[in-house]
Scaffold this active site. Sequence first.
Site, short mmCIF file in Angstrom:
data_model
loop_
_atom_site.label_atom_id
_atom_site.label_comp_id
_atom_site.label_asym_id
_atom_site.label_seq_id
_atom_site.Cartn_x
_atom_site.Cartn_y
_atom_site.Cartn_z
N GLY A 173 33.57 -38.64 -35.01
CA GLY A 173 32.36 -39.04 -34.26
C GLY A 173 32.05 -40.38 -33.81
O GLY A 173 30.85 -40.77 -34.06
N ASN B 144 31.59 -37.97 -40.00
CA ASN B 144 30.20 -38.35 -39.48
C ASN B 144 30.10 -37.41 -38.36
O ASN B 144 28.76 -36.94 -38.18
CB ASN B 144 30.22 -39.67 -38.82
N TYR C 93 21.64 -26.02 -38.78
CA TYR C 93 21.90 -27.49 -38.93
C TYR C 93 21.49 -27.59 -40.46
O TYR C 93 22.42 -28.05 -41.35
CB TYR C 93 21.30 -28.33 -38.04
#
Length: 245
Positions: A9, A83, A148
């Site tokens: 990322g 990441n 999440y």
Amino acid sequence: MGQRILVTGARRGIGAAIAVGLARPGKTLLLHHLGAADEIDSVARLCRDLGARTELLDADLADPEAVRALAERAGAVDVLVNNAARASNVDLGGLTVDEWQATFAVNVTAPMLLCQALGAGMAERGWGRIVNVVSPTVRMGGPSGPAYVASKSALIGLTRSLARALGPGGVTVNALSPGAIRTEGEAELAGGREAETHAPLVATQAIPRALLPEDLVATVRLLASDGSGALTGQVLEVGGGLVFR
């Protein structure tokens, strides 16, 4: 031979800042992205300006086979920064199994597969550094959605387990918890309501100022260094005192 550093990322935001922050002469930055050629080229140029070599790796981390192929293309890696993440603000009432599984695929399964594939080589060579980017929402319970928060909690558990598993091979595994960092992704997720969602978090920090991705670089440099050989299995909160462990 210089270090090979894989940052997932890396096209913008936290990943880009970490990649550029680790770029030095003699190092090779392996910059992962997904279909973002223009953005990742810009990051690669910044890394090369600092004397590093770069390799660009396009892969969909939601696909386990693509993750395995990414690890194979990366080769021998000395520092791995997991990441990349799927942000999910879907609330409990709207959460579907597909959303849950898609979030865990990117946020937990992909880091596990990369650690499995690349950590073994680190241990064989007797040295390695793994940094998993997590979130203070694990301690706060929000404001992100449950998929999440749960996925980042799982990544913390994976970090501690791998610290035990890979420690005998000279590999450290730690988690970086960034706090309320101002990034393009956060702005997009807020859908134009960034001031409403971000400002209250900043106000609760012990250091009440807006934080930028560059605020994380010094900590990542430490975690990726020779000097961090006795630091493993830890979650480092770098969020201006948003939460305290």
